[in-house]
Design a protein around this motif. Structure first.
Motif, PDB file in Angstrom:
ATOM      1  N   LEU A 105      -0.155  13.746  -0.052  1.00  0.00           N
ATOM      2  CA  LEU A 105      -0.113  12.885   1.131  1.00  0.00           C
ATOM      3  C   LEU A 105      -0.538  13.640   2.382  1.00  0.00           C
ATOM      4  CD1 LEU A 105       3.237  10.982   0.458  1.00  0.00           C
ATOM      5  CD2 LEU A 105       0.931  10.054   0.266  1.00  0.00           C
ATOM      6  N   GLN A 106      -0.200  14.915   2.456  1.00  0.00           N
ATOM      7  CA  GLN A 106      -0.608  15.713   3.618  1.00  0.00           C
ATOM      8  C   GLN A 106      -2.118  15.785   3.735  1.00  0.00           C
ATOM      9  OE1 GLN A 106       0.363  19.947   3.530  1.00  0.00           O
ATOM     10  NE2 GLN A 106       0.652  19.940   5.739  1.00  0.00           N
ATOM     11  N   GLN A 107      -2.779  15.996   2.606  1.00  0.00           N
ATOM     12  CA  GLN A 107      -4.240  16.080   2.615  1.00  0.00           C
ATOM     13  C   GLN A 107      -4.875  14.737   2.936  1.00  0.00           C
ATOM     14  OE1 GLN A 107      -5.015  17.642  -1.298  1.00  0.00           O
ATOM     15  NE2 GLN A 107      -4.382  19.721  -0.767  1.00  0.00           N
ATOM     16  N   GLU A 108      -4.307  13.656   2.425  1.00  0.00           N
ATOM     17  CA  GLU A 108      -4.890  12.330   2.634  1.00  0.00           C
ATOM     18  C   GLU A 108      -4.667  11.811   4.040  1.00  0.00           C
ATOM     19  OE1 GLU A 108      -4.716   7.816   0.698  1.00  0.00           O
ATOM     20  OE2 GLU A 108      -3.816   9.524  -0.350  1.00  0.00           O
TER      21      GLU A 108
ATOM     22  N   TYR B  20       0.835  -1.207   0.000  1.00  0.00           N
ATOM     23  CA  TYR B  20       0.000   0.000   0.000  1.00  0.00           C
ATOM     24  C   TYR B  20       0.870   1.258   0.000  1.00  0.00           C
ATOM     25  CZ  TYR B  20      -3.081   3.590   2.015  1.00  0.00           C
ATOM     26  OH  TYR B  20      -3.766   4.757   2.257  1.00  0.00           O
ATOM     27  N   LEU B  21       1.916   1.261   0.832  1.00  0.00           N
ATOM     28  CA  LEU B  21       2.796   2.424   0.915  1.00  0.00           C
ATOM     29  C   LEU B  21       3.537   2.646  -0.399  1.00  0.00           C
ATOM     30  CD1 LEU B  21       4.299   1.911   4.489  1.00  0.00           C
ATOM     31  CD2 LEU B  21       2.700   3.704   3.797  1.00  0.00           C
ATOM     32  N   LEU B  22       4.001   1.580  -1.020  1.00  0.00           N
ATOM     33  CA  LEU B  22       4.703   1.713  -2.300  1.00  0.00           C
ATOM     34  C   LEU B  22       3.785   2.303  -3.367  1.00  0.00           C
ATOM     35  CD1 LEU B  22       6.744  -1.622  -2.380  1.00  0.00           C
ATOM     36  CD2 LEU B  22       7.648   0.691  -2.102  1.00  0.00           C
ATOM     37  N   GLU B  23       2.540   1.865  -3.388  1.00  0.00           N
ATOM     38  CA  GLU B  23       1.591   2.413  -4.360  1.00  0.00           C
ATOM     39  C   GLU B  23       1.310   3.880  -4.082  1.00  0.00           C
ATOM     40  OE1 GLU B  23      -1.749  -0.196  -4.007  1.00  0.00           O
ATOM     41  OE2 GLU B  23      -1.069  -1.483  -5.674  1.00  0.00           O
ATOM     42  N   LYS B  24       1.244   4.247  -2.802  1.00  0.00           N
ATOM     43  CA  LYS B  24       0.932   5.631  -2.446  1.00  0.00           C
ATOM     44  C   LYS B  24       2.007   6.612  -2.904  1.00  0.00           C
ATOM     45  CE  LYS B  24      -3.117   5.718  -0.788  1.00  0.00           C
ATOM     46  NZ  LYS B  24      -4.144   6.522  -1.489  1.00  0.00           N
ATOM     47  N   VAL B  25       3.253   6.148  -2.958  1.00  0.00           N
ATOM     48  CA  VAL B  25       4.338   7.048  -3.358  1.00  0.00           C
ATOM     49  C   VAL B  25       4.714   6.868  -4.830  1.00  0.00           C
ATOM     50  CG1 VAL B  25       5.247   7.213  -1.020  1.00  0.00           C
ATOM     51  CG2 VAL B  25       6.127   5.446  -2.562  1.00  0.00           C
TER      52      VAL B  25
ATOM     53  N   SER C   9      12.789  18.837 -12.438  1.00  0.00           N
ATOM     54  CA  SER C   9      11.540  18.193 -12.845  1.00  0.00           C
ATOM     55  C   SER C   9      11.083  17.176 -11.807  1.00  0.00           C
ATOM     56  CB  SER C   9      11.721  17.509 -14.204  1.00  0.00           C
ATOM     57  OG  SER C   9      12.744  16.531 -14.140  1.00  0.00           O
ATOM     58  N   ILE C  10      12.033  16.478 -11.186  1.00  0.00           N
ATOM     59  CA  ILE C  10      11.696  15.496 -10.150  1.00  0.00           C
ATOM     60  C   ILE C  10      11.290  16.205  -8.862  1.00  0.00           C
ATOM     61  CG2 ILE C  10      12.504  13.479  -8.889  1.00  0.00           C
ATOM     62  CD1 ILE C  10      12.268  13.077 -11.891  1.00  0.00           C
ATOM     63  N   GLN C  11      11.887  17.363  -8.600  1.00  0.00           N
ATOM     64  CA  GLN C  11      11.520  18.141  -7.412  1.00  0.00           C
ATOM     65  C   GLN C  11      10.031  18.443  -7.411  1.00  0.00           C
ATOM     66  OE1 GLN C  11      13.827  21.700  -6.980  1.00  0.00           O
ATOM     67  NE2 GLN C  11      15.778  20.627  -6.736  1.00  0.00           N
ATOM     68  N   ALA C  12       9.501  18.873  -8.563  1.00  0.00           N
ATOM     69  CA  ALA C  12       8.080  19.211  -8.653  1.00  0.00           C
ATOM     70  C   ALA C  12       7.213  17.993  -8.350  1.00  0.00           C
ATOM     71  CB  ALA C  12       7.764  19.765 -10.039  1.00  0.00           C
ATOM     72  N   GLN C  13       7.607  16.823  -8.829  1.00  0.00           N
ATOM     73  CA  GLN C  13       6.841  15.614  -8.576  1.00  0.00           C
ATOM     74  C   GLN C  13       6.825  15.272  -7.087  1.00  0.00           C
ATOM     75  OE1 GLN C  13       8.263  12.375 -11.029  1.00  0.00           O
ATOM     76  NE2 GLN C  13       8.440  13.664 -12.841  1.00  0.00           N
ATOM     77  N   ILE C  14       7.977  15.389  -6.426  1.00  0.00           N
ATOM     78  CA  ILE C  14       8.054  15.055  -5.004  1.00  0.00           C
ATOM     79  C   ILE C  14       7.271  16.060  -4.162  1.00  0.00           C
ATOM     80  CG2 ILE C  14       9.615  14.773  -3.049  1.00  0.00           C
ATOM     81  CD1 ILE C  14       9.725  12.502  -5.103  1.00  0.00           C
ATOM     82  N   ILE C  15       7.348  17.343  -4.518  1.00  0.00           N
ATOM     83  CA  ILE C  15       6.595  18.363  -3.769  1.00  0.00           C
ATOM     84  C   ILE C  15       5.098  18.120  -3.895  1.00  0.00           C
ATOM     85  CG2 ILE C  15       6.029  20.815  -3.656  1.00  0.00           C
ATOM     86  CD1 ILE C  15       8.935  21.369  -4.508  1.00  0.00           C
TER      87      ILE C  15
END
Length: 323
Positions: free
Chosen positions: A200-203, A136-141, A188-194
Motif C-alpha cells: 500500500l505504501q508503494q501504491e 475499492y478499499l475493502l478489495e485493496k486490503v 503468520s498473520i503479522q507477515a501478511q499485514i506487514i
C-alpha cells in the motif's frame, strides 16, 4: 527528501494527582524533549520497552494528545497554530492504525459505515461514489465488497486489522502512524499485514511511522529507526546501521535479545540488571545510567546530547561525546 512531518523538542507530561482534592504531586515524563523528522515516502520506526513513551509520542504528533512543550510541523505548518478548519483538513492528511483490532472498531457499525462515515464527514465522497470507494478499499486490503454489511465481531483478528488499515486509507492521507499494528496478531498473520502495508505504501505514496517493541518487525519495514528509553531518544539511524553497528549500550542490549534464525548460532546476551526507573522521577543525567554496564561518573551528572557520529547515525551517550 521532502520533509512531511517534523517534531521539535516534543514533550508530553501527565500530572499525578493525589488526595481528596486531587492536588498535583508530580508529573509522568512520558515524552521529554524528542526531535524527529519523517520524509516523503519514508518509514520511520520508533522502538523501546513498554512505557518508554513511543505511543504517546505518536499520539502527540497526531494531536490526539496535547503536547506539554515543543512543536509539531506538518509540511512546515505548526499544528498548534492551525485554526479549527485547518486542523480538520489536517485529519485527512494524517491517520492512525491502532494496536488493538478489537476495541478500535465500533461493534454497532457495519463495515460500510465504519469506512464510509469519515468520507461523509469530510465531504470527500457521497452516494454511489461513496459505495464504490468503500468496495475499492475493502478489495485493496484483501476483503470482499460483499462483506461490507457485516459487523466487526464476524471477523478474525487479522481481518479486523485489515479493516483498520482500510479506514486509515479512506481519506487518502499522506502520513499513517501504526501503533503496534501487528503485535496483537499471530506470527503468520503479522507477515501478511506487514507485506500489505509495504504494498500500500508503494501504491499510495504513503509515509509511515511504525511504533513497535518487535525489532524483527521494524527491521523488515523501516528505513530509519529511533530507539527510546524513558521519554528520550537514545539512538537514531538507518535500520542497516542499527543492526550492524548499534552504539548505545541500551540498543546493544536490545539487539542481543533478538532470537537467532539459526538454532545452532550462539549469541552473547547482554542482561540488564535492575528495574526500569519510574518516569515520574527519572534519573539525573543519562536516564539509562542505573542499568548501564558501561556507566561512568559523568553519566549520573550530565544528560548526554544526541550527537551525529557520521552518516546520520545519532547517539546520546557519553562514550561518544567529544573529549
Amino acid at each position: 527528501m521532502e520533509t512531511l512531518l517534523r517534531a521539535e523538542n516534543l514533550e508530553v507530561h501527565f500530572p499525578v494527582r493525589k488526595g481528596l482534592l486531587g492536588r498535583t504531586s508530580g508529573y509522568v515524563h512520558a515524552v521529554d524533549g524528542i526531535s524527529l523528522t519523517l520524509g516523503k515516502g519514508e518509514t520511520l520506526g520508533i522502538v523501546g520497552e513498554s512505557g518508554c513513551g513511543k505511543t504517546t509520542a505518536g499520539m502527540a504528533m497526531l494531536r490526539l494528545e496535547d503536547p506539554t512543550g515543543g512543536r509539531v510541523f506538518f509540511q512546515d505548518k505548526d499544528i498548534a497554530l492551525m485554526t479549527h478548519k485547518e486542523r480538520k483538513s489536517l485529519r485527512r492528511e494524517m491517520q492512525i492504525i491502532f494496536q488493538d483490532p478489537y476495541s478500535s472498531l465500533n461493534p454497532r457499525m457495519p463495515l460500510n459505515r465504519i469506512l464510509g462515515d469519515p468520507m461523509r464527514i469530510h465531504n470527500v465522497y457521497s452516494g454511489k461514489a461513496l459505495d464504490e470507494r468503500v468496495a475499492y478499499l475493502l478489495e485493496k486490503v484483501g476483503l470482499s465488497p460483499e462483506q461490507g454489511n457485516r459487523y466487526p465481531h464476524e471477523f478474525s483478528g487479522g481481518q479486523r486489522q485489515r479493516i483498520g488499515i482500510a479506514r486509515a486509507l479512506a481519506l487518502n492521507p499522506k502520513v499513517i502512524i501504526g501503533d503496534e499494528p501487528v503485535s496483537a496478531l499471530d506470527v503468520s498473520i503479522q507477515a501478511q499485514i506487514i507485506n500489505l502495508l509495504i504494498d500500500l505504501q508503494q501504491e499510495f505514496q504513503l509515509s509511515y511511522i511504525i511504533i513497535s517493541h518487535d525489532l524483527a518487525v521494524v527491521e523488515y519495514i523501516c528505513d530509519r529507526i529511533a530507539v527510546m528509553y524513558i521519554g528520550k531518544i537514545v539512538e537514531l539511524t538507518t535500520y542497516a546501521k542499527l543492526y550492524s553497528d548499534p552504539k548505545h549500550p541500551y540498543t546493544q542490549a536490545l539487539m542481543s535479545a533478538i532470537p537467532q534464525r539459526d538454532p545452532k548460532a550462539r549469541k552473547q546476551r547482554i542482561i540488564l540488571e535492575g528495574d526500569v526507573p519510574s518516569p515520574i522521577t527519572p534519573p539525573s543525567g543519562c536516564r539509562f545510567h542505573p542499568r548501564c554496564p558501561r556507566v561512568m561518573d559523568i553519566c549520573s551528572r550530565i544528560q548526554p546530547d544526541l550527537i551525529d557520529k557520521g552518516e546520520g547515525h545519532q547517539v546520546a551517550c557519553h562514550l561518544y561525546s567529544a573529549k
